[in-house]
Enzyme design. Structure first.
Site, PDB file in Angstrom:
ATOM      1  N   GLU A   1       0.873  -1.184   0.000  1.00 15.59           N
ATOM      2  CA  GLU A   1       0.000   0.000   0.000  1.00 15.59           C
ATOM      3  C   GLU A   1       0.898   1.217   0.000  1.00 15.59           C
ATOM      4  O   GLU A   1       1.500   1.558   1.020  1.00 15.59           O
ATOM      5  CB  GLU A   1      -0.915  -0.010   1.232  1.00 15.59           C
TER       6      GLU A   1
ATOM      7  N   CYS B   1      -2.091   8.955   2.860  1.00 13.38           N
ATOM      8  CA  CYS B   1      -1.790   8.538   1.478  1.00 13.38           C
ATOM      9  C   CYS B   1      -2.971   8.859   0.573  1.00 13.38           C
ATOM     10  O   CYS B   1      -2.832   8.874  -0.643  1.00 13.38           O
ATOM     11  CB  CYS B   1      -1.372   7.087   1.411  1.00 13.38           C
TER      12      CYS B   1
HETATM   13  C1  UN1 Z   1      -3.258   5.943   4.887  1.00 11.11           C
HETATM   14  O1  UN1 Z   1      -3.063   7.147   4.732  1.00 11.11           O
HETATM   15  O2  UN1 Z   1      -2.290   5.133   4.869  1.00 11.11           O
HETATM   16  O3  UN1 Z   1      -9.157   6.664   3.840  1.00 11.11           O
HETATM   17  C2  UN1 Z   1      -4.572   5.316   5.182  1.00 11.11           C
HETATM   18  C3  UN1 Z   1      -8.466   7.273   4.644  1.00 11.11           C
HETATM   19  C4  UN1 Z   1      -8.104   6.604   5.948  1.00 11.11           C
HETATM   20  C5  UN1 Z   1      -6.948   5.682   5.783  1.00 11.11           C
HETATM   21  C6  UN1 Z   1      -5.740   6.281   5.139  1.00 11.11           C
HETATM   22  N1  UN1 Z   1      -9.243   5.899   6.454  1.00 11.11           N
HETATM   23  O4  UN1 Z   1      -8.056   8.388   4.409  1.00 11.11           O
END
Ligand code: UN1
Length: 538
Positions: free
Chosen positions: A266, A300
């Protein structure tokens, strides 16, 4: 738990002497090589001191996990689910305490930290009942007196390397389904959130998880993370799952690949949001502000490229700039109502401040807000923190950006957004698909035909329609395409494929040897005249 007084940060809490957790025991407290976890809102507050795990520590954890796997895989899945359920209950009970620790260690506003613990609670709720499913199939055989079945089997020891921006939710996305499926774990948490990892381990212990099922080795990426990856080549790890940068993910993918393993990767994103000329502009501005500046842009799924239809662009930008200027930045430990807190670490702050270089001397790019490190001298209105001792920055907006510009292609992981102006949907989708990434994406439109085209043409693992780029739910598949990942998914039923392999079984009760394909029965011949009669009738 070893805690000590924290002279400079006592209002935040005590200082933890952290450790690894191997075979149900905390170890390595007295290691020579240590690192500190500092509160990014107030760097004088030492959250804890932790050992840097060595290759030997990782090996020990893997061997313990391998041993524990024998018993754990044989534990009935509903019973494993019950332990997952208990973890969820404890998380619910301890939600406030855990949320405060997350806020202290990585600087996320409390309401977001609470959301993060909630994501772990939801994950437990989902996987508790999955322990009573974990279905295989029965499949009809082409031979008589023969049965075909499939089973999901656990993989073995799973190595997890996680990031600091979601130090609770993302490890739970990996650890909970992995153990529910019967695997055991060696976890290397982020060096930015070792105390949060410690708290997670304590919850697992309190829930009665047997020793050796989840092991944790604290440390840094280059030393301890590298040791976890090296354990793949040594045959000590059967599955690796990593959340972090695309560059590191590619290297891990190579090691997993040469061992014929499918890693779960990821990785980064440069997430686009399109706002069409028919959109509800106010709703879109609100969505964009959260997507770009929530968590100080350190998700992310944060918004990178804001793709605006030229008919609404001026109106949008003027509202967006005003909202960005009105954000309340500060220490989330001291005030609940801040919009975003500090950068998680010096590393992240440096990268953010340096990203301005990408815009220098590029024709057409205009800087509407140039985010800087906040000091006592330049603190924006409403700033609520100790600028000198924290890693606070202000937000950035670039306008007039083209999708080919380095600014639009580079993940920054900070509170910055690029405005790209377009004339129609064709240009919008070309820009949205114009980076190597493909994690999250969004569009604001009320036109059903455009909505349909967006759903079909966007190249991303996750898409929002009239919603922000962030905010996946705990039971929807999470992951991306291209540089954002290798197609594996976390969360929901989909992640079960990442932590099990299919096992096909056939049982022959015929008393003899029946050979599929070679001895199969043929269906009886039909009568051709029946069809010729019908032709005459028609
Ligand atoms: C991440 O930034 O690794 O959808 C995960 C989202 C959060 C998870 C982000 N529930 O922004």
């Amino acid at each position: 738990m070893r805690l000590r007084e924290n002279p400079h940060g006592s209002r935040y809490g005590k200082t933890l002497t952290g450790a690894h957790f191997i075979g149900g025991k905390f170890k390595g407290e007295n290691a020579r090589d240590k690192f500190l976890s500092l509160n990014p809102s107030y760097l004088k507050d030492v959250v804890g001191e932790f050992p840097v795990g060595t290759e030997k520590d990782v090996e020990e954890a893997c061997l313990v996990a391998r041993e524990a796997f024998k018993k754990w895989r044989a534990t009935p899945a509903p019973l494993r689910g019950e332990i997952v359920g208990k973890i969820g209950h404890l998380l619910r009970e301890q939600k406030e305490m855990l949320s405060r620790l997350i806020t202290r260690e990585i600087g996320k506003p409390l309401r977001e930290s609470r959301g993060e613990v909630q994501e772990a609670i939801d994950t437990c709720a989902f996987f508790q009942s999955e322990g009573r499913r974990l279905y295989g199939q029965t499949v009809p055989s082409e031979l008589r007196n023969k049965e075909l079945e499939t089973y999901r089997r656990p993989l073995g020891v799973c190595g997890f390397i996680t990031a600091g921006n979601f130090p609770f939710a993302v490890p739970s996305w990996k650890i909970i389904p992995a153990i529910l499926c019967g695997n055991t774990v060696v976890w290397k948490p982020s060096e930015d959130a070792p105390a949060v990892a410690h708290s997670f381990i304590n919850v697992l212990r309190a829930a009665g998880l047997p020793d050796g099922v989840v092991n944790m080795v604290q440390g840094t990426g280059p030393v301890t993370g590298a040791a976890v990856v090296a354990a793949i080549d040594k045959g000590l790890i059967q599955k690796i799952s990593f959340t972090g940068s695309s560059q590191v993910g590619m290297k891990i993918g190579e090691v997993a690949g040469r061992n014929l393993q499918i890693p779960s990767l990821e990785l980064g994103g440069k997430n686009p949001m399109i706002v069409m000329d028919d959109a509800d502009v106010d709703a879109a501005v609100t969505g964009a502000v959260w997507a770009a500046y929530g968590t100080a842009g350190q998700r992310c799924t944060s918004l990178g490229n804001l793709i605006l239809h030229k008919k609404i662009a001026d109106k949008f930008v003027s509202k967006f700039v005003k909202k960005a200027q009105a954000l309340v930045i500060g220490d989330p430990n001291l005030r609940e109502d801040i919009s975003f807190g500090p950068m998680i670490s010096e590393r992240f702050m440096k990268r953010y401040l340096e990203h301005h270089k990408l815009a220098k001397k590029v024709k057409g790019i205009k800087c509407l807000l140039e985010g800087q490190r906040i000091t006592d001298k330049n603190a924006p209105q409403g700033f609520a923190g100790d600028a000198k001792n924290g890693l606070f920055v202000s937000p950035t907006i670039y306008d007039g950006v083209s999708i080919g510009d380095a600014l639009a292609q580079t993940e920054v992981f900070g509170p910055t957004v690029n405005v790209i102006r377009i004339s129609d949907f064709d240009e919008a989708i070309a820009a949205a698909n114009g980076t190597k990434y493909g994690l999250s994406s969004a569009i604001y439109t009320n036109n059903p035909a455009i909505r349909l085209r967006f759903k079909n043409e966007i190249s991303a693992g996750m898409s929002s329609i009239n919603n922000s780029t962030t905010g996946a739910e705990a039971h929807l598949p999470f992951g991306g395409t291209g540089w954002s990942g290798n197609g594996t998914r976390e969360s929901g039923v989909w992640v079960i494929d990442a932590y099990t392999r299919w096992h096909a079984v056939n049982i022959d009760d015929s008393g003899g040897l029946q050979l599929a394909q070679i001895e199969t029965e043929e269906a009886a011949e039909g009568k051709a005249e029946d069809l010729s009669g019908l032709t005459a009738l028609a």
